[in-house]
Design an enzyme around this catalytic site. Structure first.
Site, short mmCIF file in Angstrom:
data_model
loop_
_atom_site.label_atom_id
_atom_site.label_comp_id
_atom_site.label_asym_id
_atom_site.label_seq_id
_atom_site.Cartn_x
_atom_site.Cartn_y
_atom_site.Cartn_z
N TYR A 19 0.83 -1.21 0.00
CA TYR A 19 0.00 0.00 0.00
C TYR A 19 0.87 1.26 0.00
O TYR A 19 2.10 1.19 0.03
CB TYR A 19 -0.97 -0.05 1.18
CG TYR A 19 -1.93 -1.22 1.11
CD1 TYR A 19 -2.67 -1.47 -0.05
CD2 TYR A 19 -2.10 -2.10 2.18
CE1 TYR A 19 -3.55 -2.55 -0.14
CE2 TYR A 19 -2.98 -3.18 2.10
CZ TYR A 19 -3.70 -3.40 0.94
OH TYR A 19 -4.57 -4.47 0.85
N ALA B 97 -4.85 -12.35 14.81
CA ALA B 97 -5.92 -12.09 13.85
C ALA B 97 -6.72 -13.39 13.76
O ALA B 97 -7.78 -13.53 14.36
CB ALA B 97 -5.36 -11.66 12.51
N CYS C 170 -11.03 -17.93 6.34
CA CYS C 170 -11.39 -16.55 6.73
C CYS C 170 -10.89 -15.56 5.69
O CYS C 170 -11.60 -14.63 5.31
CB CYS C 170 -10.82 -16.24 8.12
SG CYS C 170 -9.08 -16.69 8.30
FE1 SF4 Z 1 -8.10 -20.13 11.47
FE2 SF4 Z 1 -9.24 -21.31 9.39
FE3 SF4 Z 1 -10.73 -20.00 11.21
FE4 SF4 Z 1 -9.18 -18.62 9.56
S1 SF4 Z 1 -10.92 -19.90 8.98
S2 SF4 Z 1 -9.37 -18.32 11.75
S3 SF4 Z 1 -7.42 -19.97 9.36
S4 SF4 Z 1 -9.53 -21.84 11.54
#
Ligand code: SF4
Ligand code: ADP
Length: 713
Positions: free
Chosen positions: A196, A340, A370
């Protein structure tokens, strides 16, 4: 007058009597400029797919993390101006005063639990394409991001910034800071990472300028310094100023005066921000999948920062183990433990450590579903935590469950991710649960797949749930228990969930982009055959139109076992959808290491046990490979035999099942990723009390009439 900072008060929940003595250091309050974080758990900025379009969903998502003990809770990227317009990807904004109210909902939700709220102000520079605003993207020298992924490609090249553009960006940062203060944020970011705008000024590859903002390291640092200065000036001691910076490329650059250019930038700006938030550069490295990147993978890049500045340092590493977190602090790598994904998978991770209940942590598996939600342009979804993003719209709390008034019996058939989650949530709601699995162990597809290269951590989906179920007194769990109509009828359960999963088939692929007829023959296999070790042959073709991880992992696995592997797919990349989960570059590395031949835009037409006939998807150009065995990773079909037999039984008026609701869940309902199965199982159990209601639809908050957004700020 400065607002009283919630972090200055030590919240009641900081009672550490039950916390393991070794972990108590994680609950030290940390001063960040004019504010105090109540502990070291810091939810760093991360994309949520939540924008001004769904402010209540967003506030509840972030507020739940504060409730779970994260001392600082940050937004994702918040654009400071329409020249930083990432559409169609979802992004938040503080472009004018109309945007303040929706962010204020988030800060209220975070403050309610005694945590600090941080806002990641952001200008995307040349990375954004300004598809909606249609303003020219800005960059130090007009160097474009020439993306290789089609979803990120654009035909708009950036404008090289002149002096008035630089002044304008500084004014936009100042105006956004004022709005962030009005919204109630306690920590305000300047962003100089991940390609960025601020980052583009730091890197000589993007910054070809010959004026006072280019050339020497001091000059290249000047723009970021000025962004920090206007932010501090506007904040006026009412909020801390944080710098988020990517250090990977800079650390690889030698410097005349410093150990590297990364050391140089941190030294030059050492005491300018109140907090250093340090990370990697590209998304596949910064937010790497567990398949390729272990916990703590950032450390070799960011380990020096604390030796160069006395300001607090936060960093990430997909930390889920409190011992690893303590080690980061004691070894002088980090002051604050950034989370995160760990905070998405378990918003109550800090609280569980505080009360000494570390077994109860629902550890992130590093699958990156995610991240894929953001790439998909939708609110976050998580494999481990079905409630992520559902806190407001479905009223699903990650740790609290309504209790059924009169406990009824629930039978769950199938102990894969869907069945385990259905049983766990039903039991937590007070139902008397029986869980039956035909095989000798729990986990279904997760148990199988987690044996493949790099997927070991995915077993956490199974392990967490089996452990949690074992803690409850109202669950009976049976393995080696294939359930048919008779067995089920005899149990006389009040509710039945059928979580019998799905099977891979050998259907080939049609140029209409749908499955075609099955491929038959003794040397034709499915992933289940791979799990069972039934695939034999020196030369194996993996034909993949599922296009997510499994085809690629199987090719890697067979290559590791010594086979000569050809991987063919009608898609444009091997494991094409793993772009969405940040895995794609590493998939190619892994396949390359096993000598796998990759054929893209290639269809499999026929196989006679010795020769595979393939052709280009678009021009039908034929090619052949001598092959001993074919594994097709394409279509999955639900296992519906049991469900259909139960339905037939219900047609008999004497059947004990006649009034029993029977519900399909998980892959048996509709085959999908593990995240879909867990969500489906969770939804089944909640619906036992909530009914089958749809979710609430969020709406933007419109306190003001529509206003122009002025280009000058
Ligand atoms: Fe972790 Fe998978 Fe949940 Fe993302 S989707 S927070 S990588 S368990
Ligand atoms: P999901 O992802 O939907 O949970 P899986 O395929 O991972 O689906 O898990 C389904 C589980 O159901 C498997 O462990 C399988 O052994 C089990 N199963 C399938 N049919 C029966 C049955 N009739 N009785 C008991 N268990 C079953």
């Amino acid at each position: 007058m400065p607002r009283e900072k919630p972090g200055n008060a030590v919240p009641e929940s900081s009672n550490l009597d039950d916390c393991h003595p070794h972990h108590r250091i994680l609950f030290d309050p940390i001063k960040i400029g004019p504010v105090v974080a109540p502990n070291r758990f810091y939810q760093v900025p991360h994309a949520s797919g939540m924008t001004e379009a769904n402010p209540r969903v967003r506030a509840a998502f972030r507020g739940t993390k504060a409730e779970g003990g994260w001392g600082v809770v940050s937004t994702g990227a918040v654009s400071i101006h329409p020249s930083s317009d990432d559409s169609p990807l979802p992004f938040a904004r503080l472009w004018n005063d109309a945007d303040i109210a929706s962010h204020a909902l988030t800060t209220e939700a975070v403050h309610k639990h005694g945590s600090l709220a941080a806002v990641e102000l952001w200008h995307g520079g040349a990375v954004v394409m300004n598809r909606t605003s249609r303003l020219p993207p800005l960059s130090p020298s007009g160097v474009p991001w020439a993306a290789t992924h089609i979803g990120f490609m654009g035909q708009q090249r950036p404008k090289p910034m002149d002096g008035s553009d630089i002044e304008a960006v500084l004014n936009w940062q100042r105006a956004a800071t004022r709005r962030a203060l009005d919204a109630g944020f306690d920590i305000i970011y300047v962003y100089a990472g991940m390609g960025y705008l601020g980052y583009e000024f730091l890197l000589p590859e993007y910054n070809w300028r010959t004026d006072g903002y280019g050339g020497s390291l001091e000059n290249r640092t000047r723009f970021v310094r000025e962004m920090l200065e206007v932010t501090r000036d506007e904040a006026g001691g009412r909020a801390a100023v944080a710098l988020r910076i990517s250090l990977e490329e800079l650390r690889a650059k030698p410097s005349d005066h410093y150990a590297s250019e990364a050391h140089g930038v941190v030294s030059l700006l050492s005491d300018v921000p109140d907090l250093w938030d340090v990370k990697m550069d590209s998304s596949p490295n910064d937010c790497g999948a567990s398949r390729f990147r272990p916990e703590g993978a950032h450390e070799p890049i960011i380990d020096f920062v604390r030796t160069v500045t006395d300001r607090p340092v936060v960093g990430v590493g997909r930390f889920t183990s409190p011992d690893t977190m303590v080690s980061q602090i004691k070894r002088g790598v980090l002051d604050l433990i950034g989370g995160a994904r760990a905070s998405i998978a378990d918003p109550f991770l800090p609280e569980k450590i505080r009360r000494g209940d570390t077994d109860a942590i629902r550890e992130c598996i590093g699958c990156n579903m995610c991240i894929a939600s953001w790439h998909d342009g939708v609110p976050v979804r998580c494999t481990q935590n079905a409630t992520a993003g559902e806190e407001w719209r479905r009223n699903w709390h990650p740790e609290q469950f309504q209790r059924v008034k009169k406990p009824e019996s629930v039978l769950v058939v199938g102990g894969g991710p869907a069945g385990l989650e259905a049983a766990l949530v039903a039991a937590r709601q007070g139902y008397e649960v029986t869980l039956a699995e035909q095989s000798s162990d729990w986990g279904g597809r997760v148990l199988q797949e987690s044996q493949l290269p790099g997927l070991r951590e995915w077993r956490r989906v199974r392990d967490y749930r089996v452990w949690a179920l074992s803690q409850l007194g109202n669950v009976a769990m049976y393995t080696d228990s294939p359930m048919g109509v008779d067995e089920i009828s005899s149990l006389e359960a009040r509710h039945i969930a059928v979580a019998t999963g799905a099977q891979w088939t050998t259907h080939l692929y049609s140029p209409l982009e749908i499955p075609s007829e099955p491929l038959m023959g003794p040397q034709v296999f499915t992933p289940e055959d791979v799990f069972a070790g039934r695939v034999a042959g020196d030369r194996i073709l993996v034909f993949d139109y599922d296009n997510y991880y499994l085809g690629g992992v199987i090719a890697e696995h067979l290559g590791r076992q010594g086979a000569q592997v050809v991987y063919a797919t009608p898609a444009g990349h091997a494991s094409a959808w793993t772009f969405m989960t940040n895995e794609l570059p590493y998939v190619y590395k892994a396949l390359g290491e096993q000598g796998v031949e990759i054929l893209t835009t290639t269809n499999l037409d026929h196989f006679n046990g010795q020769l595979a006939g393939l052709s280009n998807l678009f021009n039908q150009q034929p090619l052949e490979r001598e092959i001993d065995a074919v594994v097709v990773v394409g279509l999955r079909q639900p296992n519906l035999d049991l469900y259909q037999a139960l339905q037939t039984a219900q047609e008999n008026t004497d059947s004990p099942l006649i009034d029993t609701p029977i519900t399909l869940v998980g892959d048996a309902l509709a085959p999908g990723a593990i995240a879909h199965a867990v969500h489906s199982g969770h939804g089944f159990a909640r619906s036992l009390i909530d009914g089958d209601s749809a979710y609430f639809r969020d709406e933007p908050i419109n306190l003001l009439e529509p206003q122009p957004v002025f280009v000058e700020g």
